[in-house]
Enzyme design. Sequence first.
Site, PDB file in Angstrom:
ATOM      1  N   ARG A   1       0.396  -8.000   6.528  1.00 44.40           N
ATOM      2  CA  ARG A   1      -0.995  -8.436   6.543  1.00 44.40           C
ATOM      3  C   ARG A   1      -1.664  -7.791   7.742  1.00 44.40           C
ATOM      4  NH1 ARG A   1      -1.035  -9.665   2.033  1.00 44.40           N
ATOM      5  NH2 ARG A   1      -1.215 -11.708   1.069  1.00 44.40           N
TER       6      ARG A   1
ATOM      7  N   GLU B   1     -10.011  -5.880   5.723  1.00 47.94           N
ATOM      8  CA  GLU B   1     -10.095  -5.011   4.541  1.00 47.94           C
ATOM      9  C   GLU B   1     -11.047  -5.588   3.495  1.00 47.94           C
ATOM     10  OE1 GLU B   1      -5.768  -5.245   3.969  1.00 47.94           O
ATOM     11  OE2 GLU B   1      -6.145  -6.168   2.022  1.00 47.94           O
TER      12      GLU B   1
ATOM     13  N   HIS C   1      -4.328  -0.991   0.486  1.00 43.61           N
ATOM     14  CA  HIS C   1      -3.568  -2.181   0.072  1.00 43.61           C
ATOM     15  C   HIS C   1      -3.017  -2.027  -1.352  1.00 43.61           C
ATOM     16  CE1 HIS C   1      -3.114  -6.804   0.734  1.00 43.61           C
ATOM     17  NE2 HIS C   1      -2.106  -6.310   0.048  1.00 43.61           N
TER      18      HIS C   1
HETATM   19  C1  8YV Z   1      -1.920  -8.024  -3.606  1.00 48.00           C
HETATM   20  C2  8YV Z   1      -0.526  -9.064  -1.713  1.00 48.00           C
HETATM   21  O1  8YV Z   1      -2.729  -7.089  -3.006  1.00 48.00           O
HETATM   22  O2  8YV Z   1       1.313 -10.106  -2.711  1.00 48.00           O
HETATM   23  C3  8YV Z   1       0.517 -10.105  -1.789  1.00 48.00           C
HETATM   24  O3  8YV Z   1       0.565 -10.955  -0.895  1.00 48.00           O
HETATM   25  O4  8YV Z   1      -1.208  -8.950  -0.756  1.00 48.00           O
HETATM   26  C4  8YV Z   1      -0.666  -8.106  -2.830  1.00 48.00           C
HETATM   27  O5  8YV Z   1       0.405  -8.064  -3.676  1.00 48.00           O
HETATM   28  C5  8YV Z   1      -2.797  -9.125  -3.991  1.00 48.00           C
HETATM   29  O6  8YV Z   1      -2.325 -10.394  -3.869  1.00 48.00           O
HETATM   30  C6  8YV Z   1      -3.289  -8.881  -5.407  1.00 48.00           C
HETATM   31  O7  8YV Z   1      -4.575  -9.243  -5.508  1.00 48.00           O
END
Ligand code: 8YV
Length: 312
Positions: free
Chosen positions: A231, A260, A278
């Site tokens: 993160r 972001e 991301h």
């Molecule tokens: C995705 C993520 O970008 O799994 C996570 O925690 O940050 C990513 O897999 C997101 O959740 C999909 O919108």
Amino acid sequence: MEKPPILLLAPLPDFLMEPLLAANVCHDYFRAADKEALLAEVGSQIRGIAMSGGSVAPVALLERLPALEIISVFGVGYDGAPVDWCREHGVRVTNTPDVLTDDVADTAVALVLMTSRNLAMANRFLHAGSWTQGPFPLAHALRGKLAGIVGLGRIGKAIAQRLEAHGMRIAYHGRSRQAVAWDFFESLADMAREADFLIAACPGGAATKHLINREVLEALGAEGTLINIARGSVVDETALVAALQAGVIRGAGLDVFENEPQIPTELMECRHAVLLPHIGSATHETRRAMAGLVVENLAAHFAGRPLPTAVC
Ligand code: 8YV
């Protein structure tokens, strides 16, 4: 059974929206022009929330949903959901672990290779026609180098296994020592001092905010590279930009950012930063599997069955 009303806190892909719409009455809070009006109209009936890993469900919003029972996160990271509050108020939280581990670990390895071998720069070099004037400068090998993994969870372990196959040595830092053969460092700065690559793979949230700060970057040093697939909040981005600009560290490979999709211009301008939008879990196969879990968790909850992947 009547379809349960749920609130959407993030833009979600069509292959997730279709089954969500089939099983629930979906109210799009994210896109609502008048969020207050939406809450006044349906807030008291909302039983579930669907949100992405990067989105946030503020307590102030949840307090206005008295019938809320479950938050289903489309992502493994659930730092956007106030889990302690949810526990206290009997709201279940689910996420999408395991199905994205390989893709996220692959992305980390890609960033290690891109930064060590200067692959993005090499690609630009060729496209610019520079090869005819001479060879691309030498880069750095992975063999024998130390990867220090911050957070040895499922994704951290998958990264470690992959990097071992590249001939790297592995160390890790986390809350506790684990039953693995890799070296454990209680101090993150001590591990950074030894590491050639410092790889953030830990959860986000308050407990890890700015864990990688100026002191850690100074310890990583001029031959060290920072990789972040966790993160953005884990890294003090201002300190990182300063470290990259001053050559305090050699480079960075980042898939996540503090604010972001807004990326500071100073970071964009750093020659030795490889930046990805991301995309750690962004494959058709994985995002579909994640969507399946979001839907299954909601369906299981509303049918009174055990939750497949519960956080709390
Ligand atoms: C995705 C993520 O970008 O799994 C996570 O925690 O940050 C990513 O897999 C997101 O959740 C999909 O919108």
